[in-house]
Design a protein around this motif. Structure first.
Motif, PDB file in Angstrom:
ATOM      1  N   GLU A 303       0.829  -1.204   0.000  1.00  0.00           N
ATOM      2  CA  GLU A 303       0.000   0.000   0.000  1.00  0.00           C
ATOM      3  C   GLU A 303       0.866   1.258   0.000  1.00  0.00           C
ATOM      4  O   GLU A 303       0.605   2.215  -0.742  1.00  0.00           O
ATOM      5  CB  GLU A 303      -0.922  -0.004   1.220  1.00  0.00           C
ATOM      6  N   VAL A 306       2.447   1.735  -3.472  1.00  0.00           N
ATOM      7  CA  VAL A 306       1.483   2.208  -4.473  1.00  0.00           C
ATOM      8  C   VAL A 306       1.228   3.701  -4.296  1.00  0.00           C
ATOM      9  O   VAL A 306       1.203   4.470  -5.266  1.00  0.00           O
ATOM     10  CB  VAL A 306       0.171   1.408  -4.376  1.00  0.00           C
ATOM     11  N   ARG A 307       1.041   4.140  -3.070  1.00  0.00           N
ATOM     12  CA  ARG A 307       0.783   5.564  -2.827  1.00  0.00           C
ATOM     13  C   ARG A 307       1.969   6.421  -3.256  1.00  0.00           C
ATOM     14  O   ARG A 307       1.800   7.491  -3.857  1.00  0.00           O
ATOM     15  CB  ARG A 307       0.484   5.783  -1.346  1.00  0.00           C
ATOM     16  N   ARG A 310       1.979   6.647  -7.015  1.00  0.00           N
ATOM     17  CA  ARG A 310       0.935   7.551  -7.508  1.00  0.00           C
ATOM     18  C   ARG A 310       1.436   8.989  -7.508  1.00  0.00           C
ATOM     19  O   ARG A 310       1.248   9.737  -8.470  1.00  0.00           O
ATOM     20  CB  ARG A 310      -0.301   7.454  -6.616  1.00  0.00           C
ATOM     21  N   ARG A 318      -3.627   7.940 -12.289  1.00  0.00           N
ATOM     22  CA  ARG A 318      -3.709   7.641 -10.866  1.00  0.00           C
ATOM     23  C   ARG A 318      -3.474   6.151 -10.694  1.00  0.00           C
ATOM     24  O   ARG A 318      -4.372   5.336 -10.837  1.00  0.00           O
ATOM     25  CB  ARG A 318      -5.058   8.053 -10.284  1.00  0.00           C
ATOM     26  N   SER A 320      -2.935   2.413  -9.734  1.00  0.00           N
ATOM     27  CA  SER A 320      -3.526   1.466  -8.790  1.00  0.00           C
ATOM     28  C   SER A 320      -3.353   0.050  -9.310  1.00  0.00           C
ATOM     29  O   SER A 320      -3.185  -0.172 -10.510  1.00  0.00           O
ATOM     30  CB  SER A 320      -5.015   1.758  -8.563  1.00  0.00           C
ATOM     31  N   SER A 322      -4.806  -4.157  -8.590  1.00  0.00           N
ATOM     32  CA  SER A 322      -5.697  -5.102  -7.920  1.00  0.00           C
ATOM     33  C   SER A 322      -4.922  -6.384  -7.676  1.00  0.00           C
ATOM     34  O   SER A 322      -4.001  -6.724  -8.429  1.00  0.00           O
ATOM     35  CB  SER A 322      -6.925  -5.389  -8.786  1.00  0.00           C
ATOM     36  N   THR A 356     -12.997   1.713 -12.986  1.00  0.00           N
ATOM     37  CA  THR A 356     -11.974   2.718 -13.234  1.00  0.00           C
ATOM     38  C   THR A 356     -12.416   3.515 -14.448  1.00  0.00           C
ATOM     39  O   THR A 356     -12.754   2.928 -15.458  1.00  0.00           O
ATOM     40  CB  THR A 356     -10.616   2.048 -13.524  1.00  0.00           C
ATOM     41  N   ALA A 377      -8.522   6.278 -10.213  1.00  0.00           N
ATOM     42  CA  ALA A 377      -8.877   4.988  -9.634  1.00  0.00           C
ATOM     43  C   ALA A 377      -9.764   5.195  -8.426  1.00  0.00           C
ATOM     44  O   ALA A 377      -9.534   6.084  -7.612  1.00  0.00           O
ATOM     45  CB  ALA A 377      -7.625   4.229  -9.224  1.00  0.00           C
ATOM     46  N   ASP A 379     -10.828   3.996  -4.892  1.00  0.00           N
ATOM     47  CA  ASP A 379     -10.188   3.189  -3.860  1.00  0.00           C
ATOM     48  C   ASP A 379     -11.101   2.064  -3.409  1.00  0.00           C
ATOM     49  O   ASP A 379     -12.321   2.191  -3.380  1.00  0.00           O
ATOM     50  CB  ASP A 379      -9.814   4.052  -2.660  1.00  0.00           C
ATOM     51  N   ARG A 392      -7.472  -4.025  -3.506  1.00  0.00           N
ATOM     52  CA  ARG A 392      -7.065  -3.088  -4.543  1.00  0.00           C
ATOM     53  C   ARG A 392      -6.557  -1.818  -3.888  1.00  0.00           C
ATOM     54  O   ARG A 392      -7.135  -1.325  -2.923  1.00  0.00           O
ATOM     55  CB  ARG A 392      -8.266  -2.783  -5.443  1.00  0.00           C
ATOM     56  N   TRP A 393      -5.417  -1.323  -4.410  1.00  0.00           N
ATOM     57  CA  TRP A 393      -4.889  -0.044  -3.951  1.00  0.00           C
ATOM     58  C   TRP A 393      -4.653   0.849  -5.153  1.00  0.00           C
ATOM     59  O   TRP A 393      -4.187   0.405  -6.189  1.00  0.00           O
ATOM     60  CB  TRP A 393      -3.569  -0.245  -3.191  1.00  0.00           C
TER      61      TRP A 393
END
Length: 393
Positions: A303, A306-307, A310, A318, A320, A322, A356, A377, A379, A392-393
């Motif tokens: 997580e 991923v952030r 992004r 954006r 993301s 899964s 999405t 995306a 959340d 998913r993130w």
């Protein structure tokens, strides 16, 4: 000289016999004189023989020294590492008794240092576990060829090919080992393996490399009794990125996904790109009471990665992913295709439940930048707390 001495000795013996017959009282004195003369004559007669013997001994000694110098010159002229060592009482490689100059140069030790070490001391830690087994095989067969890893004084690991032979010197069995560097060969081997096992775009393993590594992990899981977490990933909206922003941007997203997985998983975990936008990773979990903590730690790292990605990519996409995951033991891991299908199904249940959308994101009017389409995306909730999980993130 020898014949003349023999005649004198015979004459003296005859004189003593005659004197003892005619003058018994003078016989002891004459006998002493005769013995003294005999010693003197013997010394003179053997002087040449003694001189010849000494000359022969000196010549043999000089020849021995010359032979040792020739042997040492040939020994040190060899560019391969040569080590002669004893065996300890348990049959393990023991004290080093001789080395050549190449051993000092390659291993980075002075000769006196190497002679104070054992043959195991020059091996890398991971190679020492096989030393005793190889020593026994060598003692049984007399010769042995194998590959191992030596470690220099600066802790540099050097893959080598070793040819070892048993020799007997002074009634003692010694091992003479000749080590030849195969570092260049290993580099070529790794390069060729990368051509077939590594994905060119992302640098991760490809499908072929993944299945080879999973088999290694299965054996390790069997040996340690630990379970394996298999996680299947999909990059959300990659097709739309390719269609709207171009394939170069799509490749950038795939590389970003690979970076995320490298950051989320450990170095000894297996991470691969199976093809397209599909990725997979396997991780050996801890003991049974630590499995949940290990899974949670991986999900937290994923997580966070991923952030961070992004923010790096910005509004153009954006970013993301899964995922679906399953936990399996070494028996279940043998049916890897079935596990991949289960993880894939878990992942697509999440993807079907979320959408999405491609949207135009207009920057503030004072930014002076034209609008650019991007993917936004939606959340998802946290992953499921179950043996099979998805999110998913």
């Amino acid at each position: 000289m020898k014949r003349w001495t023999e005649l004198v000795l015979v004459a003296c013996a005859a004189g003593v016999a005659v004197a003892q017959w005619f003058m018994p009282a003078t016989a002891p004195g004459l006998l002493g004189i005769l013995l003294f003369g005999l010693v003197v004559l013997t010394a003179f007669s053997q002087r040449r023989a003694i001189d010849t013997t000494l000359v022969s001994l000196n010549a043999a000694h000089r020849e021995q020294l010359e032979g040792e110098r020739r042997y040492r010159a040939l020994f040190d002229a060899c560019s391969d590492v040569i080590i002669v060592h004893r065996f300890d009482e348990e049959g393990r490689p023991g004290q080093i008794v001789e080395v050549n100059e190449a051993a000092c140069l390659v291993l980075g030790y002075a000769r006196s240092q190497l002679l104070s070490m054992t043959a195991e001391d020059v091996l890398a830690p991971e190679a020492r576990s096989h030393a005793r087994e190889r020593a026994r095989a060598l003692l049984d067969s007399g010769t042995l060829a194998y590959e191992t890893v030596q470690m220099a004084s600066d802790l540099q690991r050097m893959p080598v090919e070793v040819t070892a032979r048993i020799v007997e010197i002074g009634g003692r069995r010694l091992c003479t080992s000749v080590s030849h560097s195969i570092a260049a060969h290993k580099e070529v081997e790794q390069y060729l393996r990368n051509l077939t096992d590594v994905d060119e775009l992302t640098g991760l393993l490809n499908r072929r490399g993944f299945f080879a590594k999973v088999d290694e992990m299965r054996r390790k899981a069997k040996r340690t009794g630990r379970q394996v977490l298999l996680t299947y990933f999909d990059v959300d909206g990659l097709k739309r990125v390719n269609d709207e922003l171009g394939h170069a941007e799509g490749d950038r997203v795939l590389v970003a996904a690979a970076d995320v997985l490298r950051g989320a998983f450990r170095e000894h975990d297996v991470v691969a790109r199976l093809g397209g936008d599909e990725f997979v990773a396997t991780a050996l979990l801890g003991r049974r009471h630590d499995e949940a903590l290990d899974r949670q730690a991986i999900e937290v790292r994923l997580e966070q990665a991923v952030r961070a990605k992004r923010e790096e990519l910005g509004d153009a996409y954006r970013f993301s992913v899964s995922f679906g995951s399953v936990v399996a033991n070494h028996v279940e891991l043998a049916a890897i295709d079935e596990l991949l299908t289960r993880a894939d199904q878990s992942m697509y249940e999440v993807k079907r439940g979320r959408t999405t959308r491609l949207a135009s994101r207009r920057p503030p009017s004072d930014a002076g930048v034209s609008p650019r389409p991007g993917l936004v995306a939606v959340d998802a909730p946290p992953p499921l707390e179950a043996h099979d999980a998805a999110g998913r993130w």
